[in-house]
Design a protein around this motif. Structure first.
Motif, PDB file in Angstrom:
ATOM      1  N   GLU A 232      27.879 -79.177 -19.541  1.00 29.07           N
ATOM      2  CA  GLU A 232      26.941 -78.333 -19.684  1.00 29.07           C
ATOM      3  C   GLU A 232      25.679 -78.906 -20.002  1.00 29.07           C
ATOM      4  O   GLU A 232      24.568 -78.565 -19.466  1.00 29.07           O
ATOM      5  N   LEU A 233      25.677 -79.950 -20.902  1.00 32.24           N
ATOM      6  CA  LEU A 233      24.252 -80.655 -21.062  1.00 32.24           C
ATOM      7  C   LEU A 233      23.546 -81.151 -19.984  1.00 32.24           C
ATOM      8  O   LEU A 233      22.453 -81.188 -19.624  1.00 32.24           O
ATOM      9  N   VAL A 234      24.462 -82.015 -19.067  1.00 30.47           N
ATOM     10  CA  VAL A 234      23.904 -82.714 -17.993  1.00 30.47           C
ATOM     11  C   VAL A 234      23.686 -81.631 -17.133  1.00 30.47           C
ATOM     12  O   VAL A 234      22.480 -82.055 -16.191  1.00 30.47           O
ATOM     13  N   THR A 235      24.312 -80.833 -16.675  1.00 28.14           N
ATOM     14  CA  THR A 235      24.048 -79.693 -15.668  1.00 28.14           C
ATOM     15  C   THR A 235      22.456 -79.228 -16.054  1.00 28.14           C
ATOM     16  O   THR A 235      21.797 -79.210 -15.221  1.00 28.14           O
ATOM     17  N   ASN A 236      22.240 -78.718 -17.382  1.00 30.56           N
ATOM     18  CA  ASN A 236      21.145 -78.282 -17.763  1.00 30.56           C
ATOM     19  C   ASN A 236      19.886 -79.304 -17.481  1.00 30.56           C
ATOM     20  O   ASN A 236      18.974 -78.878 -16.976  1.00 30.56           O
ATOM     21  N   ALA A 237      20.047 -80.530 -17.766  1.00 31.74           N
ATOM     22  CA  ALA A 237      19.160 -81.452 -17.711  1.00 31.74           C
ATOM     23  C   ALA A 237      18.954 -81.717 -16.253  1.00 31.74           C
ATOM     24  O   ALA A 237      17.571 -81.656 -15.746  1.00 31.74           O
ATOM     25  N   VAL A 238      19.898 -81.752 -15.260  1.00 28.35           N
ATOM     26  CA  VAL A 238      19.486 -81.825 -13.968  1.00 28.35           C
ATOM     27  C   VAL A 238      19.111 -80.673 -13.230  1.00 28.35           C
ATOM     28  O   VAL A 238      17.943 -80.881 -12.428  1.00 28.35           O
ATOM     29  N   VAL A 239      19.577 -79.510 -13.520  1.00 24.68           N
ATOM     30  CA  VAL A 239      19.098 -78.400 -12.601  1.00 24.68           C
ATOM     31  C   VAL A 239      17.646 -77.835 -13.308  1.00 24.68           C
ATOM     32  O   VAL A 239      17.108 -77.506 -12.479  1.00 24.68           O
ATOM     33  N   HIS A 240      17.664 -78.017 -14.582  1.00 25.71           N
ATOM     34  CA  HIS A 240      16.420 -77.254 -14.908  1.00 25.71           C
ATOM     35  C   HIS A 240      15.296 -78.300 -14.768  1.00 25.71           C
ATOM     36  O   HIS A 240      13.980 -77.617 -14.951  1.00 25.71           O
ATOM     37  N   THR A 241      15.481 -79.489 -14.854  1.00 19.89           N
ATOM     38  CA  THR A 241      14.379 -80.583 -14.654  1.00 19.89           C
ATOM     39  C   THR A 241      13.987 -81.051 -13.332  1.00 19.89           C
ATOM     40  O   THR A 241      13.131 -81.331 -12.871  1.00 19.89           O
ATOM     41  N   GLY A 242      15.162 -81.213 -12.689  1.00 20.89           N
ATOM     42  CA  GLY A 242      15.266 -81.991 -11.276  1.00 20.89           C
ATOM     43  C   GLY A 242      14.922 -83.334 -11.202  1.00 20.89           C
ATOM     44  O   GLY A 242      14.575 -83.750 -10.351  1.00 20.89           O
ATOM     45  N   ARG A 243      15.308 -83.791 -12.664  1.00 23.92           N
ATOM     46  CA  ARG A 243      14.834 -85.176 -12.698  1.00 23.92           C
ATOM     47  C   ARG A 243      16.186 -85.891 -13.208  1.00 23.92           C
ATOM     48  O   ARG A 243      16.927 -85.357 -13.832  1.00 23.92           O
ATOM     49  N   PRO A 244      16.128 -87.206 -13.198  1.00 22.89           N
ATOM     50  CA  PRO A 244      17.369 -88.077 -13.589  1.00 22.89           C
ATOM     51  C   PRO A 244      17.119 -87.920 -15.258  1.00 22.89           C
ATOM     52  O   PRO A 244      16.259 -87.341 -15.773  1.00 22.89           O
ATOM     53  N   ALA A 245      18.355 -87.984 -15.829  1.00 23.70           N
ATOM     54  CA  ALA A 245      18.676 -88.105 -17.169  1.00 23.70           C
ATOM     55  C   ALA A 245      19.344 -89.264 -17.864  1.00 23.70           C
ATOM     56  O   ALA A 245      19.974 -89.789 -17.036  1.00 23.70           O
ATOM     57  N   VAL A 246      19.461 -89.209 -19.166  1.00 27.06           N
ATOM     58  CA  VAL A 246      20.510 -90.577 -19.841  1.00 27.06           C
ATOM     59  C   VAL A 246      21.397 -89.519 -20.516  1.00 27.06           C
ATOM     60  O   VAL A 246      20.943 -88.854 -21.461  1.00 27.06           O
TER      61      VAL A 246
ATOM     62  N   GLU B  25      25.992 -85.450  -9.651  1.00 24.06           N
ATOM     63  CA  GLU B  25      26.234 -86.448 -10.746  1.00 24.06           C
ATOM     64  C   GLU B  25      26.687 -85.888 -11.726  1.00 24.06           C
ATOM     65  O   GLU B  25      27.328 -86.578 -12.735  1.00 24.06           O
ATOM     66  N   VAL B  26      27.145 -84.663 -11.997  1.00 25.55           N
ATOM     67  CA  VAL B  26      27.655 -83.849 -13.201  1.00 25.55           C
ATOM     68  C   VAL B  26      29.161 -84.288 -13.233  1.00 25.55           C
ATOM     69  O   VAL B  26      29.587 -84.557 -14.198  1.00 25.55           O
ATOM     70  N   GLY B  27      29.729 -84.298 -12.031  1.00 25.03           N
ATOM     71  CA  GLY B  27      31.220 -84.678 -11.670  1.00 25.03           C
ATOM     72  C   GLY B  27      31.249 -86.023 -12.295  1.00 25.03           C
ATOM     73  O   GLY B  27      32.420 -86.292 -13.126  1.00 25.03           O
ATOM     74  N   ARG B  28      30.340 -87.057 -11.977  1.00 25.90           N
ATOM     75  CA  ARG B  28      30.608 -88.487 -12.349  1.00 25.90           C
ATOM     76  C   ARG B  28      30.268 -88.490 -13.937  1.00 25.90           C
ATOM     77  O   ARG B  28      31.028 -89.401 -14.441  1.00 25.90           O
ATOM     78  N   ALA B  29      29.560 -87.692 -14.416  1.00 27.44           N
ATOM     79  CA  ALA B  29      29.318 -87.857 -15.943  1.00 27.44           C
ATOM     80  C   ALA B  29      30.705 -87.257 -16.570  1.00 27.44           C
ATOM     81  O   ALA B  29      30.978 -87.991 -17.515  1.00 27.44           O
ATOM     82  N   ARG B  30      31.172 -86.409 -15.985  1.00 27.04           N
ATOM     83  CA  ARG B  30      32.403 -85.952 -16.792  1.00 27.04           C
ATOM     84  C   ARG B  30      33.430 -87.063 -16.610  1.00 27.04           C
ATOM     85  O   ARG B  30      34.256 -87.135 -17.639  1.00 27.04           O
ATOM     86  N   ARG B  31      33.737 -87.707 -15.625  1.00 27.75           N
ATOM     87  CA  ARG B  31      34.917 -88.701 -15.509  1.00 27.75           C
ATOM     88  C   ARG B  31      34.392 -89.786 -16.269  1.00 27.75           C
ATOM     89  O   ARG B  31      35.300 -90.337 -17.000  1.00 27.75           O
ATOM     90  N   TRP B  32      33.284 -90.312 -16.486  1.00 32.20           N
ATOM     91  CA  TRP B  32      32.724 -91.355 -17.222  1.00 32.20           C
ATOM     92  C   TRP B  32      32.882 -91.016 -18.686  1.00 32.20           C
ATOM     93  O   TRP B  32      33.705 -91.681 -19.527  1.00 32.20           O
ATOM     94  N   ALA B  33      32.587 -89.822 -19.318  1.00 32.74           N
ATOM     95  CA  ALA B  33      32.945 -89.406 -20.526  1.00 32.74           C
ATOM     96  C   ALA B  33      34.380 -89.468 -20.749  1.00 32.74           C
ATOM     97  O   ALA B  33      34.837 -89.848 -21.895  1.00 32.74           O
ATOM     98  N   ARG B  34      35.203 -88.927 -20.059  1.00 34.39           N
ATOM     99  CA  ARG B  34      36.668 -88.965 -20.307  1.00 34.39           C
ATOM    100  C   ARG B  34      37.228 -90.137 -20.324  1.00 34.39           C
ATOM    101  O   ARG B  34      38.055 -90.660 -21.103  1.00 34.39           O
ATOM    102  N   SER B  35      36.615 -91.079 -19.502  1.00 38.64           N
ATOM    103  CA  SER B  35      36.981 -92.622 -19.663  1.00 38.64           C
ATOM    104  C   SER B  35      36.827 -93.204 -20.960  1.00 38.64           C
ATOM    105  O   SER B  35      37.366 -93.794 -21.639  1.00 38.64           O
TER     106      SER B  35
END
Length: 154
Positions: free
Chosen positions: A49-63, A16-26
């Motif tokens: 970096e922030l999305v990766t931290n959230a996903v990797v360190h919590t193992g849960r969805p994020a916003v 999902e980190v890649g999708r977040a990057r594409r969304w942010a750039r758009s």
């Protein structure tokens, strides 16, 4: 002052980190920050970096939330961009200094170096980690220097 506020729900999958990057750039391009602007590259890296931290360190969805302001008066380079990632873990962020050969552990150090401001706050049962970059010509003010850190915006 014009302000664009958008948000994206990010699944617990590291892909999902890649999708977040594409969304942010758009989203940045749609708010007047062109894809080839160094500011866009820096912000996309911070999102990553922030999305990766959230996903990797919590193992849960994020916003992921992004707020782009123009500083008022229609100035195209005034204002700031705020990136915020909220997750459901109440554990505060723990910045660390990774050793030279470590494969990870530099995320918050990179955020601290590249952002003009960053922090975190409790949100609901979890927390939100945020960072802001002022919309100024970074080349004119010397840009950011992150000594000892190698990084690339993808």
């Amino acid at each position: 002052m014009q302000v664009l506020q958008v948000q994206l729900e990010v699944g617990a999958d590291p892909a999902e980190v890649g999708r977040a990057r594409r969304w942010a750039r758009s989203g940045l391009a749609g708010s007047g920050v062109p894809a080839d602007d160094p500011l866009a590259d820096t912000l996309v890296l911070l999102v990553s970096e922030l999305v990766t931290n959230a996903v990797v360190h919590t193992g849960r969805p994020a916003v992921l939330r992004m707020t782009v302001s123009d500083g008022g008066g229609g100035e195209s380079r005034g204002g700031a961009v705020r990136v915020e990632v909220a997750d459901t873990s109440a554990r505060p962020p723990a910045p660390r200094h990774a050793s030279g050969d470590a494969m990870n552990g530099r995320g918050l150090e990179l955020v601290d170096c590249l952002a003009d401001r960053w922090g975190w706050r409790p949100e609901g049962t979890g927390k939100a980690i945020w960072c802001e970059i002022d919309r100024v010509d970074r080349a004119a003010v010397g840009g950011a220097t992150c000594q000892g850190l190698a990084y690339e915006a993808v």
